[in-house]
Scaffold this active site. Structure first.
Site, PDB file in Angstrom:
ATOM      1  N   HIS A   1       4.102   6.949   6.093  1.00  0.00           N
ATOM      2  CA  HIS A   1       5.166   6.078   6.603  1.00  0.00           C
ATOM      3  C   HIS A   1       6.432   6.344   5.780  1.00  0.00           C
ATOM      4  O   HIS A   1       6.354   6.799   4.637  1.00  0.00           O
ATOM      5  CB  HIS A   1       4.755   4.606   6.470  1.00  0.00           C
TER       6      HIS A   1
ATOM      7  N   CYS B   1       5.225  -2.438   7.010  1.00  0.00           N
ATOM      8  CA  CYS B   1       3.862  -2.806   7.397  1.00  0.00           C
ATOM      9  C   CYS B   1       3.116  -3.223   6.116  1.00  0.00           C
ATOM     10  O   CYS B   1       3.620  -3.033   5.008  1.00  0.00           O
ATOM     11  CB  CYS B   1       3.168  -1.629   8.076  1.00  0.00           C
TER      12      CYS B   1
ATOM     13  N   GLU C   1       8.492   4.548   4.145  1.00  0.00           N
ATOM     14  CA  GLU C   1       8.608   3.912   2.837  1.00  0.00           C
ATOM     15  C   GLU C   1       7.722   4.610   1.804  1.00  0.00           C
ATOM     16  O   GLU C   1       8.135   4.814   0.654  1.00  0.00           O
ATOM     17  CB  GLU C   1       8.217   2.431   2.910  1.00  0.00           C
TER      18      GLU C   1
ATOM     19  N   CYS D   1       2.869  -0.412   3.444  1.00  0.00           N
ATOM     20  CA  CYS D   1       4.133  -0.112   2.762  1.00  0.00           C
ATOM     21  C   CYS D   1       4.572  -1.273   1.880  1.00  0.00           C
ATOM     22  O   CYS D   1       5.101  -1.063   0.794  1.00  0.00           O
ATOM     23  CB  CYS D   1       5.206   0.231   3.785  1.00  0.00           C
TER      24      CYS D   1
HETATM   25 ZN   LIG Z   1       4.205   1.279   6.702  1.00  0.00          ZN
END
Ligand SMILES: [Zn+2]
Length: 157
Positions: free
Chosen positions: A54, A84, A56, A87
């Site tokens: 992801h 999310c 991040e 992250c």
């Molecule tokens: Zn994430």
């Protein structure tokens, strides 16, 4: 909290470019310290076959490599979308100071990126979660922590 909209614009631009270039999902992240960009990241899940890539997390890995430190205290996370649970946890583990986000989790859900189920899973007891998890060889596993406790030059994190 006072975010700098220029860094958010950069995160949003990175996310859009990631989509338009066909490289991945609509997510971008910028890590800033003392008004300077330390690292950026975009979603690379499909491009690298890495479900943890992801934006991040990618940015955190780069920032830590750049600063040669697993602690990112003093840094701010600008992410194009509300993090999310994975992250968010990574941001907490890295000890960053602040988070700024553009799109909300509800916005993400509206275009097919729904992480509400993960937040729901976290609230359930271990035995009630979708992916079964059970304890196995707990007593034998304790030797790991015994080794850690006895390892004189351990680095706390
Ligand atoms: Zn994430």
């Amino acid at each position: 909290m006072r975010g700098d909209s220029e860094f958010m614009k950069q995160a949003i631009r990175l996310a859009t470019e990631n989509v338009v270039s066909g490289r991945g999902g609509p997510f971008g992240a910028v890590i800033v310290r003392d008004g300077e960009v330390i690292a950026t990241g975009v979603n690379q899940v499909t491009a690298t076959n890495d479900p943890t890539a992801h934006a991040e997390v990618v940015a955190i890995r780069r920032a830590s490599a750049q600063l040669k430190d697993f602690i990112l205290a003093g840094c701010q996370m600008y992410t194009s979308c509300e993090p999310c649970p994975m992250c968010l946890a990574a941001i907490y583990w890295s000890r960053m100071d602040e988070i700024f986000y553009g799109n909300t989790a509800a916005d993400a859900a509206a275009v097919g990126f729904d992480d509400a189920f993960l937040y729901d899973e976290l609230k359930k007891p271990v035995g009630g979660r979708t992916i079964p998890a059970e304890r196995l060889l707990g007593e034998e596993a304790w030797e790991n922590f015994e080794a850690w406790r006895n390892f004189a030059s351990r680095v706390h994190y």
